[in-house]
Design a protein around this motif. Structure first.
Motif, PDB file in Angstrom:
ATOM      1  N   ALA A  17      -2.649   5.148  -7.605  1.00  0.00           N
ATOM      2  CA  ALA A  17      -2.545   3.775  -7.091  1.00  0.00           C
ATOM      3  C   ALA A  17      -1.446   3.677  -6.038  1.00  0.00           C
ATOM      4  O   ALA A  17      -1.638   3.056  -4.978  1.00  0.00           O
ATOM      5  CB  ALA A  17      -2.290   2.797  -8.230  1.00  0.00           C
ATOM      6  N   VAL A  18      -0.295   4.296  -6.306  1.00  0.00           N
ATOM      7  CA  VAL A  18       0.805   4.280  -5.331  1.00  0.00           C
ATOM      8  C   VAL A  18       0.373   4.987  -4.049  1.00  0.00           C
ATOM      9  O   VAL A  18       0.619   4.494  -2.946  1.00  0.00           O
ATOM     10  CB  VAL A  18       2.083   4.923  -5.921  1.00  0.00           C
ATOM     11  N   ALA A  19      -0.309   6.119  -4.172  1.00  0.00           N
ATOM     12  CA  ALA A  19      -0.762   6.862  -2.993  1.00  0.00           C
ATOM     13  C   ALA A  19      -1.716   6.016  -2.149  1.00  0.00           C
ATOM     14  O   ALA A  19      -1.611   5.997  -0.912  1.00  0.00           O
ATOM     15  CB  ALA A  19      -1.433   8.167  -3.420  1.00  0.00           C
ATOM     16  N   GLU A  20      -2.627   5.304  -2.790  1.00  0.00           N
ATOM     17  CA  GLU A  20      -3.563   4.465  -2.037  1.00  0.00           C
ATOM     18  C   GLU A  20      -2.854   3.277  -1.397  1.00  0.00           C
ATOM     19  O   GLU A  20      -3.180   2.872  -0.283  1.00  0.00           O
ATOM     20  CB  GLU A  20      -4.718   4.023  -2.934  1.00  0.00           C
ATOM     21  N   PHE A  21      -1.871   2.722  -2.090  1.00  0.00           N
ATOM     22  CA  PHE A  21      -1.083   1.620  -1.538  1.00  0.00           C
ATOM     23  C   PHE A  21      -0.302   2.105  -0.315  1.00  0.00           C
ATOM     24  O   PHE A  21      -0.267   1.441   0.720  1.00  0.00           O
ATOM     25  CB  PHE A  21      -0.151   1.071  -2.620  1.00  0.00           C
ATOM     26  N   VAL A  22       0.301   3.287  -0.425  1.00  0.00           N
ATOM     27  CA  VAL A  22       1.065   3.854   0.684  1.00  0.00           C
ATOM     28  C   VAL A  22       0.139   4.119   1.874  1.00  0.00           C
ATOM     29  O   VAL A  22       0.488   3.815   3.021  1.00  0.00           O
ATOM     30  CB  VAL A  22       1.791   5.142   0.245  1.00  0.00           C
ATOM     31  N   GLU A  23      -1.046   4.654   1.598  1.00  0.00           N
ATOM     32  CA  GLU A  23      -2.014   4.887   2.680  1.00  0.00           C
ATOM     33  C   GLU A  23      -2.362   3.576   3.386  1.00  0.00           C
ATOM     34  O   GLU A  23      -2.420   3.504   4.613  1.00  0.00           O
ATOM     35  CB  GLU A  23      -3.278   5.535   2.119  1.00  0.00           C
ATOM     36  N   HIS A  24      -2.569   2.533   2.597  1.00  0.00           N
ATOM     37  CA  HIS A  24      -2.870   1.198   3.145  1.00  0.00           C
ATOM     38  C   HIS A  24      -1.707   0.688   4.005  1.00  0.00           C
ATOM     39  O   HIS A  24      -1.913   0.210   5.131  1.00  0.00           O
ATOM     40  CB  HIS A  24      -3.158   0.243   1.978  1.00  0.00           C
ATOM     41  N   LEU A  25      -0.485   0.781   3.489  1.00  0.00           N
ATOM     42  CA  LEU A  25       0.679   0.285   4.231  1.00  0.00           C
ATOM     43  C   LEU A  25       0.974   1.121   5.473  1.00  0.00           C
ATOM     44  O   LEU A  25       1.461   0.595   6.478  1.00  0.00           O
ATOM     45  CB  LEU A  25       1.910   0.272   3.321  1.00  0.00           C
ATOM     46  N   SER A  26       0.687   2.415   5.414  1.00  0.00           N
ATOM     47  CA  SER A  26       0.981   3.318   6.531  1.00  0.00           C
ATOM     48  C   SER A  26       0.216   2.949   7.790  1.00  0.00           C
ATOM     49  O   SER A  26       0.610   3.330   8.892  1.00  0.00           O
ATOM     50  CB  SER A  26       0.657   4.764   6.150  1.00  0.00           C
ATOM     51  N   LYS A  27      -0.858   2.204   7.644  1.00  0.00           N
ATOM     52  CA  LYS A  27      -1.625   1.771   8.812  1.00  0.00           C
ATOM     53  C   LYS A  27      -0.881   0.695   9.600  1.00  0.00           C
ATOM     54  O   LYS A  27      -1.173   0.451  10.759  1.00  0.00           O
ATOM     55  CB  LYS A  27      -3.000   1.259   8.376  1.00  0.00           C
ATOM     56  N   VAL A  29       2.816   0.228   8.958  1.00  0.00           N
ATOM     57  CA  VAL A  29       4.250   0.508   8.923  1.00  0.00           C
ATOM     58  C   VAL A  29       4.467   1.990   9.226  1.00  0.00           C
ATOM     59  O   VAL A  29       3.767   2.847   8.693  1.00  0.00           O
ATOM     60  CB  VAL A  29       4.820   0.192   7.514  1.00  0.00           C
ATOM     61  N   SER A  30       5.452   2.269  10.070  1.00  0.00           N
ATOM     62  CA  SER A  30       5.712   3.673  10.402  1.00  0.00           C
ATOM     63  C   SER A  30       6.838   4.239   9.534  1.00  0.00           C
ATOM     64  O   SER A  30       7.617   3.504   8.949  1.00  0.00           O
ATOM     65  CB  SER A  30       6.082   3.796  11.875  1.00  0.00           C
ATOM     66  N   ASP A  31       6.893   5.553   9.482  1.00  0.00           N
ATOM     67  CA  ASP A  31       7.967   6.267   8.784  1.00  0.00           C
ATOM     68  C   ASP A  31       8.163   5.792   7.345  1.00  0.00           C
ATOM     69  O   ASP A  31       9.274   5.483   6.916  1.00  0.00           O
ATOM     70  CB  ASP A  31       9.291   6.140   9.543  1.00  0.00           C
ATOM     71  N   LEU A  32       7.095   5.721   6.593  1.00  0.00           N
ATOM     72  CA  LEU A  32       7.160   5.246   5.212  1.00  0.00           C
ATOM     73  C   LEU A  32       7.586   6.385   4.286  1.00  0.00           C
ATOM     74  O   LEU A  32       6.963   7.452   4.257  1.00  0.00           O
ATOM     75  CB  LEU A  32       5.789   4.706   4.796  1.00  0.00           C
ATOM     76  N   VAL A  33       8.651   6.162   3.541  1.00  0.00           N
ATOM     77  CA  VAL A  33       9.161   7.137   2.574  1.00  0.00           C
ATOM     78  C   VAL A  33       8.955   6.551   1.188  1.00  0.00           C
ATOM     79  O   VAL A  33       9.188   5.355   0.969  1.00  0.00           O
ATOM     80  CB  VAL A  33      10.663   7.424   2.807  1.00  0.00           C
ATOM     81  N   VAL A  34       8.532   7.395   0.234  1.00  0.00           N
ATOM     82  CA  VAL A  34       8.229   6.924  -1.117  1.00  0.00           C
ATOM     83  C   VAL A  34       9.093   7.655  -2.133  1.00  0.00           C
ATOM     84  O   VAL A  34       9.194   8.883  -2.104  1.00  0.00           O
ATOM     85  CB  VAL A  34       6.739   7.186  -1.457  1.00  0.00           C
ATOM     86  N   TRP A  35       9.690   6.890  -3.018  1.00  0.00           N
ATOM     87  CA  TRP A  35      10.390   7.456  -4.167  1.00  0.00           C
ATOM     88  C   TRP A  35       9.687   6.985  -5.420  1.00  0.00           C
ATOM     89  O   TRP A  35       9.439   5.797  -5.587  1.00  0.00           O
ATOM     90  CB  TRP A  35      11.853   6.991  -4.221  1.00  0.00           C
ATOM     91  N   ARG A  36       9.352   7.925  -6.302  1.00  0.00           N
ATOM     92  CA  ARG A  36       8.754   7.599  -7.605  1.00  0.00           C
ATOM     93  C   ARG A  36       9.766   7.955  -8.671  1.00  0.00           C
ATOM     94  O   ARG A  36      10.455   8.976  -8.580  1.00  0.00           O
ATOM     95  CB  ARG A  36       7.485   8.428  -7.832  1.00  0.00           C
ATOM     96  N   SER A  37       9.824   7.142  -9.726  1.00  0.00           N
ATOM     97  CA  SER A  37      10.736   7.440 -10.819  1.00  0.00           C
ATOM     98  C   SER A  37      10.254   8.681 -11.562  1.00  0.00           C
ATOM     99  O   SER A  37       9.064   8.947 -11.656  1.00  0.00           O
ATOM    100  CB  SER A  37      10.825   6.256 -11.778  1.00  0.00           C
ATOM    101  N   ASP A  38      11.193   9.444 -12.069  1.00  0.00           N
ATOM    102  CA  ASP A  38      10.873  10.623 -12.865  1.00  0.00           C
ATOM    103  C   ASP A  38      10.482  10.167 -14.262  1.00  0.00           C
ATOM    104  O   ASP A  38      11.221   9.422 -14.907  1.00  0.00           O
ATOM    105  CB  ASP A  38      12.095  11.542 -12.925  1.00  0.00           C
ATOM    106  N   ALA A  47       8.413   2.572  -8.349  1.00  0.00           N
ATOM    107  CA  ALA A  47       8.443   3.163  -7.017  1.00  0.00           C
ATOM    108  C   ALA A  47       9.282   2.306  -6.077  1.00  0.00           C
ATOM    109  O   ALA A  47       9.411   1.099  -6.276  1.00  0.00           O
ATOM    110  CB  ALA A  47       7.028   3.293  -6.457  1.00  0.00           C
ATOM    111  N   ILE A  48       9.832   2.976  -5.091  1.00  0.00           N
ATOM    112  CA  ILE A  48      10.529   2.294  -4.001  1.00  0.00           C
ATOM    113  C   ILE A  48       9.956   2.856  -2.711  1.00  0.00           C
ATOM    114  O   ILE A  48       9.879   4.078  -2.540  1.00  0.00           O
ATOM    115  CB  ILE A  48      12.055   2.514  -4.047  1.00  0.00           C
ATOM    116  N   LEU A  49       9.527   1.976  -1.827  1.00  0.00           N
ATOM    117  CA  LEU A  49       8.993   2.381  -0.535  1.00  0.00           C
ATOM    118  C   LEU A  49       9.985   1.929   0.531  1.00  0.00           C
ATOM    119  O   LEU A  49      10.511   0.816   0.472  1.00  0.00           O
ATOM    120  CB  LEU A  49       7.631   1.728  -0.289  1.00  0.00           C
ATOM    121  N   GLN A  50      10.242   2.808   1.498  1.00  0.00           N
ATOM    122  CA  GLN A  50      11.199   2.483   2.550  1.00  0.00           C
ATOM    123  C   GLN A  50      10.595   2.747   3.913  1.00  0.00           C
ATOM    124  O   GLN A  50       9.959   3.776   4.141  1.00  0.00           O
ATOM    125  CB  GLN A  50      12.467   3.321   2.402  1.00  0.00           C
ATOM    126  N   SER A  51      10.795   1.795   4.801  1.00  0.00           N
ATOM    127  CA  SER A  51      10.446   1.956   6.212  1.00  0.00           C
ATOM    128  C   SER A  51      11.641   1.465   7.000  1.00  0.00           C
ATOM    129  O   SER A  51      12.010   0.288   6.899  1.00  0.00           O
ATOM    130  CB  SER A  51       9.210   1.140   6.568  1.00  0.00           C
TER     131      SER A  51
END
Length: 151
Positions: A17-27, A29-38, A47-51
């Motif tokens: 779900a996070v991967a699909e959300f990131v793919e959607h946002l990447s269209k 937003v540029s330079d999207l970095v994703v952190w997932r909790s361990d 998750a924390i997403l940063q642009s």
């Protein structure tokens, strides 16, 4: 201490779900970095997403029902308040993967939105007393579907 009810299978679905959300946002937003909790640590966020210098704090939920099975989405008030507090000065979102859709609800910075009902609720099937608590009933209509492989 609260029991950990997240399974390995849930974690895989969360990651998807996070991967699909990131793919959607990447269209957009540029330079999207994703952190997932361990998974081995208790984390306040999934998750924390940063642009650039903008952050989006995300709580991810997996459900075993279709998106429109209920009129509202029930979620712990404590989780939503934590999400709001963690994202102070940034943005926050609740990302839900149902059996037939992935959708996002953007959380306002503080307080309970006027269209959200708060009451005691939860689940009783696990026999955990802390599963009954204050919950938010978020109207399903307030969620924005994102393109996904499960549509």
């Amino acid at each position: 201490m609260r029991p950990i009810n997240e399974t390995a299978a849930n974690r895989v679905k969360e990651d998807a779900a996070v991967a699909e959300f990131v793919e959607h946002l990447s269209k957009r937003v540029s330079d999207l970095v994703v952190w997932r909790s361990d998974r081995k640590y208790l984390s306040r966020l999934d998750a924390i997403l940063q642009s650039n210098n903008k952050l989006l704090f995300v709580e991810v939920k997996i459900r075993t029902t279709p998106m429109n099975a209920y009129k509202t989405y029930l979620v712990s008030s404590a989780k939503m308040e934590n999400l709001q507090a963690s994202a102070a000065g940034h943005k926050a979102a609740l990302l839900v993967r149902w059996t037939d859709a992935i959708a996002v609800y953007y959380v306002q910075p503080e307080g309970v939105p006027a269209d959200v009902r708060v009451e005691m609720g939860g689940r009783r099937d696990r026999g955990q007393t802390n599963d009954i608590e204050l919950v938010w009933h978020i109207p399903i209509s307030k969620f924005k579907r994102i393109p996904s492989n499960i549509d």
